[in-house]
Design a protein around this motif. Structure first.
Motif, PDB file in Angstrom:
ATOM      1  N   SER A 126       0.857  -1.188   0.000  1.00 15.81           N
ATOM      2  CA  SER A 126       0.000   0.000   0.000  1.00 15.81           C
ATOM      3  C   SER A 126       0.892   1.236   0.000  1.00 15.81           C
ATOM      4  O   SER A 126       2.036   1.187   0.477  1.00 15.81           O
ATOM      5  N   SER A 127       0.345   2.338  -0.517  1.00 18.71           N
ATOM      6  CA  SER A 127       1.122   3.588  -0.514  1.00 18.71           C
ATOM      7  C   SER A 127       1.491   3.979   0.916  1.00 18.71           C
ATOM      8  O   SER A 127       2.604   4.456   1.175  1.00 18.71           O
ATOM      9  N   SER A 128       0.553   3.783   1.853  1.00 17.39           N
ATOM     10  CA  SER A 128       0.810   4.194   3.246  1.00 17.39           C
ATOM     11  C   SER A 128       1.999   3.435   3.832  1.00 17.39           C
ATOM     12  O   SER A 128       2.897   4.033   4.438  1.00 17.39           O
ATOM     13  N   LEU A 129       2.014   2.099   3.630  1.00 18.94           N
ATOM     14  CA  LEU A 129       3.126   1.313   4.192  1.00 18.94           C
ATOM     15  C   LEU A 129       4.432   1.627   3.473  1.00 18.94           C
ATOM     16  O   LEU A 129       5.497   1.661   4.095  1.00 18.94           O
ATOM     17  N   VAL A 130       4.351   1.856   2.149  1.00 18.68           N
ATOM     18  CA  VAL A 130       5.560   2.207   1.390  1.00 18.68           C
ATOM     19  C   VAL A 130       6.170   3.496   1.960  1.00 18.68           C
ATOM     20  O   VAL A 130       7.383   3.594   2.178  1.00 18.68           O
ATOM     21  N   LYS A 131       5.307   4.484   2.251  1.00 17.66           N
ATOM     22  CA  LYS A 131       5.813   5.751   2.800  1.00 17.66           C
ATOM     23  C   LYS A 131       6.415   5.545   4.196  1.00 17.66           C
ATOM     24  O   LYS A 131       7.451   6.112   4.516  1.00 17.66           O
ATOM     25  N   GLU A 132       5.748   4.703   4.999  1.00 12.76           N
ATOM     26  CA  GLU A 132       6.262   4.458   6.350  1.00 12.76           C
ATOM     27  C   GLU A 132       7.639   3.783   6.282  1.00 12.76           C
ATOM     28  O   GLU A 132       8.585   4.197   6.958  1.00 12.76           O
ATOM     29  N   VAL A 133       7.730   2.746   5.443  1.00 14.04           N
ATOM     30  CA  VAL A 133       8.997   1.997   5.344  1.00 14.04           C
ATOM     31  C   VAL A 133      10.101   2.910   4.791  1.00 14.04           C
ATOM     32  O   VAL A 133      11.212   2.974   5.330  1.00 14.04           O
ATOM     33  N   ALA A 134       9.765   3.658   3.713  1.00 16.44           N
ATOM     34  CA  ALA A 134      10.772   4.542   3.102  1.00 16.44           C
ATOM     35  C   ALA A 134      11.197   5.625   4.098  1.00 16.44           C
ATOM     36  O   ALA A 134      12.379   5.974   4.183  1.00 16.44           O
TER      37      ALA A 134
END
Ligand code: PNS
Length: 157
Positions: A126-134
């Motif tokens: 998901s975009s949200s998890l991608v942003k959190e991980v990045a």
């Protein structure tokens, strides 16, 4: 000609989104990706950035165009003569809200919603998890196009 709209906030576009857009482009004659704003989510990239990223990511798909939209997705569909909205479903948890939106949208205008199951192996993206991980320094290159990875690094450090 059958035209479908694939709406989303795409903040940023992931390989999961692109899988849905590509499959929609095989089902419909023409696909318009509608880059909108989800009022209940905070944004990392502004509308112009999200549209530019989506255009670049879809540049190899001949029957796909990308536009920004504000207001109701049903108005956008009616203006473009689109008869279907295509949405990806990752898990059962997506379903209740997506069903509610589909029913509201078909009550507002004559538009059908077509749900495509996410391809195996992409259900957790998901975009949200991608942003959190990045944002925490993780490697998201398996989940987004390479140029999006770079833009995330530039924005989040
Ligand atoms: O990627 P997202 O965040 O799930 O995208 C949600 C989006 C932008 C597609 C949705 O919020 C939307 O359709 N917004 C437009 C406003 C609208 O039509 N709202 C009523 C939906 S029933």
């Amino acid at each position: 000609m059958r035209r479908a709209v694939v709406p989303g906030s795409f903040d940023p576009v992931t390989l999961g989104h692109l899988d849905i857009v590509r499959r929609a482009s095989q089902l419909f004659d023409d696909v318009v990706v509608a880059v909108g704003t989800n009022v209940s989510k905070s944004r990392l990239f502004d509308a112009d950035e999200r549209i530019a990223m989506m255009r670049r990511a879809c540049s190899d798909l001949d029957n796909v165009s990308v536009e920004g939209f504000t207001g109701l997705v049903t108005t956008f569909c009616a203006d473009r003569g689109a008869t279907a909205i295509v949405k990806g479903l990752r898990a059962a948890s997506d379903f209740d809200y997506e069903l509610q939106m589909a029913q509201m949208n078909s009550s507002l205008t004559a538009v059908e919603t077509v749900f495509l199951p996410t391809s195996p192996g992409r259900g957790f993206v998901s975009s949200s998890l991608v942003k959190e991980v990045a944002g925490l320094g993780g490697d998201v290159s398996a989940f987004v196009p390479a140029f999006v990875s770079e833009q995330l690094r530039a924005r989040l450090g």
